[in-house]
Scaffold this motif. Structure first.
Motif, short mmCIF file in Angstrom:
data_model
loop_
_atom_site.label_atom_id
_atom_site.label_comp_id
_atom_site.label_asym_id
_atom_site.label_seq_id
_atom_site.Cartn_x
_atom_site.Cartn_y
_atom_site.Cartn_z
N ILE A 221 30.29 40.85 45.24
CA ILE A 221 31.45 41.01 44.38
C ILE A 221 30.96 41.08 42.95
CG2 ILE A 221 33.63 40.00 43.64
CD1 ILE A 221 33.52 38.37 46.30
N GLY A 222 31.19 42.17 42.30
CA GLY A 222 30.77 42.30 40.91
C GLY A 222 31.96 42.27 39.99
N GLY B 221 32.47 38.96 33.74
CA GLY B 221 32.75 37.61 33.27
C GLY B 221 32.51 36.52 34.30
N SER B 222 32.27 36.89 35.56
CA SER B 222 32.11 35.86 36.58
C SER B 222 30.85 35.05 36.35
CB SER B 222 32.12 36.45 37.98
OG SER B 222 31.03 37.32 38.16
N LEU B 223 29.80 35.70 35.88
CA LEU B 223 28.56 34.97 35.64
C LEU B 223 28.75 33.95 34.52
CD1 LEU B 223 25.65 34.51 36.33
CD2 LEU B 223 25.02 36.33 34.75
N ALA B 224 29.43 34.33 33.47
CA ALA B 224 29.66 33.39 32.36
C ALA B 224 30.49 32.20 32.83
CB ALA B 224 30.38 34.10 31.21
N ARG B 225 31.50 32.46 33.66
CA ARG B 225 32.32 31.37 34.19
C ARG B 225 31.50 30.47 35.09
NH1 ARG B 225 37.88 33.67 36.36
NH2 ARG B 225 38.16 31.48 36.83
N LEU B 226 30.62 31.09 35.89
CA LEU B 226 29.79 30.31 36.79
C LEU B 226 28.84 29.41 36.01
CD1 LEU B 226 28.67 29.58 39.57
CD2 LEU B 226 27.08 31.47 39.29
N ASP C 192 28.51 32.00 45.23
CA ASP C 192 29.32 32.71 46.22
C ASP C 192 30.76 32.18 46.22
OD1 ASP C 192 27.09 34.18 46.89
OD2 ASP C 192 26.62 32.97 48.66
N GLN C 193 30.92 30.86 46.18
CA GLN C 193 32.26 30.27 46.16
C GLN C 193 33.01 30.66 44.89
OE1 GLN C 193 33.96 28.74 48.63
NE2 GLN C 193 32.18 29.41 49.80
N THR C 194 32.30 30.68 43.76
CA THR C 194 32.93 31.07 42.49
C THR C 194 33.37 32.52 42.55
OG1 THR C 194 31.63 29.45 41.28
CG2 THR C 194 32.59 31.22 39.99
N LYS C 195 32.55 33.39 43.11
CA LYS C 195 32.92 34.80 43.24
C LYS C 195 34.17 34.95 44.10
CE LYS C 195 28.28 36.81 42.90
NZ LYS C 195 27.26 37.54 43.67
#
Length: 127
Positions: free
Chosen positions: A8-9, A12-17, A61-64
């Motif tokens: 899943i791309g 902003g998900s990386l920053a949140r993670l 993975d859970q965050t995504k």
């Protein structure tokens, strides 16, 4: 990437993670470092540099998945987004503009966007 993991791309998900992992003390290895060391000169084997631990990968993975679910709930709560994108794609295919970016800019900033999307969406639903 480990096999069987969701791909899943999302922007902003990386920053949140990273923010979530920094706040979560359970991610700490007890050494004061929350991530596998990424400095090649630190004595860590090259094959470990920049890699996530299994626990970190599971958390990622859970965050995504969580972000994907939040986005899906938002899209379901706002069907006008899908309608607007659908109308835009339909018009792109109908007019086949040479400059897609200019066409997109003109489309999304037009004064009658709401009325246009509403009208076209109703036409599609009737047919």
């Amino acid at each position: 990437r480990r096999p069987g993991r969701p791909q899943i791309g999302l922007a902003g998900s990386l920053a949140r993670l990273v923010a979530a992992m920094a706040d979560d003390e359970t991610m700490s290895s007890g050494t004061g470092a929350d991530f596998v060391v990424t400095d090649a000169n630190s004595g860590v084997d090259d094959h470990l540099v920049g890699k996530l631990t299994n626990e970190q990968q599971d958390r990622l993975d859970q965050t995504k998945i969580q972000i994907n679910m939040e986005n899906e709930r938002y899209l379901q709560a706002h069907p006008e987004i899908r309608d607007m994108i659908g109308v835009f794609v339909h018009q792109v295919l109908e007019y086949k503009p040479d400059n897609i970016l200019r066409f997109a800019g003109d489309f999304f900033t037009r004064e009658d966007l709401y009325a246009c999307v509403k009208k076209k969406s109703e036409e599609v639903r009737k047919s």
